[in-house]
Structures are given as structure tokens and as C-alpha cells.
Scaffold this motif. Structure first.
Motif, PDB file in Angstrom:
ATOM      1  N   PRO A 265      37.099  28.192 102.705  1.00 57.27           N
ATOM      2  CA  PRO A 265      37.232  26.759 102.075  1.00 57.27           C
ATOM      3  C   PRO A 265      36.765  25.818 102.881  1.00 57.27           C
ATOM      4  O   PRO A 265      36.650  24.566 102.486  1.00 57.27           O
ATOM      5  CB  PRO A 265      38.760  26.751 102.503  1.00 57.27           C
ATOM      6  CG  PRO A 265      39.469  27.943 102.316  1.00 57.27           C
ATOM      7  CD  PRO A 265      38.254  29.201 103.070  1.00 57.27           C
ATOM      8  N   LEU A 268      33.309  25.775 101.786  1.00 58.85           N
ATOM      9  CA  LEU A 268      32.943  26.006 100.475  1.00 58.85           C
ATOM     10  C   LEU A 268      31.938  24.681  99.797  1.00 58.85           C
ATOM     11  O   LEU A 268      31.144  25.188  98.898  1.00 58.85           O
ATOM     12  CB  LEU A 268      34.391  25.673  99.458  1.00 58.85           C
ATOM     13  CG  LEU A 268      34.415  25.891  98.314  1.00 58.85           C
ATOM     14  CD1 LEU A 268      34.000  27.289  97.898  1.00 58.85           C
ATOM     15  CD2 LEU A 268      35.727  25.744  97.755  1.00 58.85           C
ATOM     16  N   THR A 272      28.847  26.106  97.847  1.00 64.79           N
ATOM     17  CA  THR A 272      28.476  25.584  96.483  1.00 64.79           C
ATOM     18  C   THR A 272      27.241  24.999  96.168  1.00 64.79           C
ATOM     19  O   THR A 272      26.496  25.160  95.326  1.00 64.79           O
ATOM     20  CB  THR A 272      29.599  24.892  96.054  1.00 64.79           C
ATOM     21  OG1 THR A 272      30.677  25.576  96.174  1.00 64.79           O
ATOM     22  CG2 THR A 272      29.565  24.520  94.364  1.00 64.79           C
ATOM     23  N   LYS A 355      34.174  18.613  98.163  1.00 63.15           N
ATOM     24  CA  LYS A 355      34.770  19.934  98.936  1.00 63.15           C
ATOM     25  C   LYS A 355      34.442  19.574 100.542  1.00 63.15           C
ATOM     26  O   LYS A 355      34.789  20.214 101.194  1.00 63.15           O
ATOM     27  CB  LYS A 355      34.252  20.900  98.792  1.00 63.15           C
ATOM     28  CG  LYS A 355      34.661  21.543  97.373  1.00 63.15           C
ATOM     29  CD  LYS A 355      36.309  21.694  97.369  1.00 63.15           C
ATOM     30  CE  LYS A 355      36.730  22.237  95.918  1.00 63.15           C
ATOM     31  NZ  LYS A 355      37.918  22.376  96.046  1.00 63.15           N
TER      32      LYS A 355
END
Length: 361
Positions: A265, A268, A272, A355
């Protein structure tokens, strides 16, 4: 009773001398613009005087004069040290301009040539029953093929690449990790035609027939995409502070859960972004598609059966026809492909910003 005047004999403090300020001559803020304008005027005069027809030559002369003029004028006014700094800044800006000019020329040429036939009909029709020498037709079948092939390649390469990067960062030690890293570096530089030939040979060995499907092209694209995903994910995982891992492990959390709930996380956004950029990288590949997919003029929604179209292959085939209507279709398809890649990059940047770890004040 008379007033008695007492003289104040307290000594008056001496005035504190002012410390002289450090002063040095400086060029005004508009000086770089003036030097640039003068360099352009002199370059134009030199180009016209020597009969140089190319404006690119004029621009290069102006660039050299701008750098030299910045150094000479700054050295006389502010000193050699500041002159070197201005020259370095001028070289950085000059390099930026030299990089932007061909990019702008490419985009401007594609827009001017591709906007001739780009409309709703072009985006919603195929080339079925359309002669190469006549106007009309569209790229709907090529868009479907590109989207399906890239989606299948992403579904194959993204999980494998991310899991490989997790192994290298979190578990990789010893000879196996070194060999995996070595082969990932080698795969990064593999030409696309080699990936296509590899899938073609494996297809003949296993099935003893020509591929001619979108799925075969997706396999080659996955090979090209995988090392990019591994490298980008690996770098993002390395940026996660070890303190976060140590804090989670100190609380008794298993390592696999620390990776899934803390490490991934946190990285992330970067992961991405790397996946989206790798998608943009493979979206314009032509060689493996030409070898494995073969292309088609009709709409084929099934990537596992029969030949299928693709935007890069469509552009190559249309431009190879050698007539004006085909040229217009090729430029319009190129414009659509550039827009597709640009949208992917914007989406990647948006996800990365969304993010990204929030920093407190």
C-alpha cells in the motif's frame, strides 16, 4: 531657596560605525532575454549573409551565440564564477529547447495531417469492403484489437512482474536472486522482433501451425512488458522505509502480511505508475503483432481465434499502400494512438498523486 543645577558628566557613547554592505554589480533580470534577442538577430544576419536556407542552422547559430554572449557579458559584469553558473543554466535551457522542438514538430505534424479524416465515422467503422485507394473506412477494428491485446498482456505481465519484484526486494538472497536480476536486465534490452520470433517458434513447436491470433501477440507483448514492471516495482519497494517493516514485524505481524498490508500500500502509487507506463510502452509495438496477429480488415472481438487488427499494424499497412486516402488514414490512426498513450500517462500520474503517501506539516 534657589535651584541648584547639577551638570551631568556621564560620557556620551561614541556612534557605532556602520558596517558597509557587500555590494556587487549584477545584471538586470531582463538581461538573458536581451542576450537571446541579440543572438537571434545576429544569427539571422549571419544566415542571410551566408545564404543559409535552413532555419535549423539559424537556430543553432543563435544558440551558440546566446551561450557565448551570456558568458562574456556576465564575466565582465559579475565575474567569471557567476558567468560559469549562467553558462551552465543556459546549457540546461538549451538542451530542454532542443528536446522539445522535435517533440512539438512531431505532435504538430501528426495533428495537422491526422485531423483531416478523424471524425466519429472513422472511429466507429472498420475497413471491411473498403478499397485502399478510396476514402472512408475507419479504425474501430484496430482499436478493439489493441485494447484486447494490451489487456491480456497486462493481465499476464503485471502480476508476474510485481511478484518477481517482491521476491527480489523482500526475499531475494543468493545466486537465484542474482540470476533473476541478470535476466531481467537482459530482457529489458530485448528487441520487440526477438520476442515475436520466440513466441512464433514456440507456437510452431507446440501447435505446429501459424499463430494468427491476438492472444499470440499478447504473449509477445507480455514478454516486453514484464521487465519494465519488475524494474519499476523493485525501485518503488526499495523506497519504502525499513522502519515501517520493522515496526510491523515487532508487533508480531507475519512477513507476508507486512508486505501485503504495509509495504505494497505504501508503494502502490509508484507501482501503478510503472504498470501504466509499461502499457504505454507496448501499445505502439508493431513487429510482434505483424509476425503473430497478421492483421485484419474486419471486426474480430475474439482474441483467441482468427487474425485481429491492431493500431500500430494498421498504421504500418495503410502507409505502405502508397496512396493519399491511405496516408490520411495512417496519420489519423497515429493521432489516435498518441492520444491513447497520452491518456495512459495522465492516468498514471493521477493515480500516483492520489496514492502517494500523505505528508504532515
Amino acid at each position: 531657596m534657589s535651584d541648584i543645577l547639577v551638570e551631568d558628566k556621564t560620557p556620551t557613547p561614541a556612534p557605532v560605525p556602520r558596517t558597509p554592505r557587500l555590494a556587487s554589480r549584477q545584471l538586470p533580470k531582463w538581461a538573458p532575454l536581451a542576450i537571446a534577442a541579440g543572438a537571434i538577430v545576429i544569427a539571422a544576419a549571419i544566415g542571410a549573409g551566408f545564404g543559409l536556407d535552413s532555419k535549423i542552422q539559424w537556430g543553432l547559430i543563435a544558440l551558440v551565440l546566446f551561450v557565448l554572449g551570456s558568458y562574456v557579458i556576465t564575466a565582465r559584469v559579475e565575474g567569471r564564477r557567476q558567468a560559469k553558473d549562467r553558462v551552465a543554466t543556459s546549457l540546461v535551457w538549451s538542451s530542454f529547447i532542443l528536446a522539445v522542438i522535435p517533440l512539438y514538430s512531431l505532435v504538430q505534424t501528426t495533428i495537422s495531417n491526422g485531423s483531416k479524416v478523424l471524425d466519429g465515422t472513422f472511429l466507429t467503422h472498420s475497413m471491411n469492403n473498403v478499397l485502399t485507394i478510396q476514402p472512408g473506412g475507419g479504425i474501430y477494428h484496430a482499436i478493439i484489437g489493441t485494447v484486447e491485446q494490451v489487456a491480456i498482456a497486462t493481465a499476464i505481465a503485471a502480476p508476474l512482474g510485481i511478484l518477481t519484484a517482491i521476491y527480489l526486494v523482500e526475499y531475494g538472497k543468493g545466486a537465484l536472486a542474482k540470476w533473476v536480476t541478470f535476466f531481467v536486465d537482459v530482457m529489458t534490452g530485448i528487441p520487440s522482433i526477438v520476442a515475436g520470433l520466440f513466441i512464433l517458434s514456440m507456437w510452431f513447436v507446440l501447435l505446429d501451425k501459424a499463430p494468427a491470433t491476438g492472444f499470440a501477440g499478447s504473449l509477445a507483448l507480455a514478454i516486453l512488458m514484464m521487465p519494465i514492471v519488475v524494474r519499476s516495482t523493485e525501485e518503488m519497494l526499495k523506497l519504502v522505509p525499513n522502519e515501517l517493516r520493522e515496526a510491523s514485524l515487532a508487533l508480531g505481524v507475519p512477513k507476508w502480511r507486512t508486505i501485503t498490508k504495509v509495504v505494497i500500500p505504501t508503494a502502490l502509487g509508484g507501482i501503478t505508475t510503472g504498470v501504466m507506463l509499461s502499457i504505454a510502452r507496448i501499445a505502439g509495438e508493431t513487429a510482434p503483432i505483424a509476425l503473430l496477429v497478421f492483421g485484419s480488415n474486419v471486426i474480430n472481438n475474439d482474441p483467441f481465434k482468427d487474425p485481429q487488427a491492431s493500431l500500430p499494424l494498421y498504421i504500418y499497412q495503410q502507409y505502405g499502400n502508397g496512396n493519399e486516402p491511405s496516408y490520411d488514414r495512417a496519420w489519423a490512426a497515429a493521432l489516435v494512438l498518441i492520444a491513447f498513450v497520452m491518456i495512459l500517462n495522465l492516468v498514471a500520474r493521477g493515480i500516483a498523486r492520489w496514492k502517494a503517501p500523505k505528508t504532515g506539516r
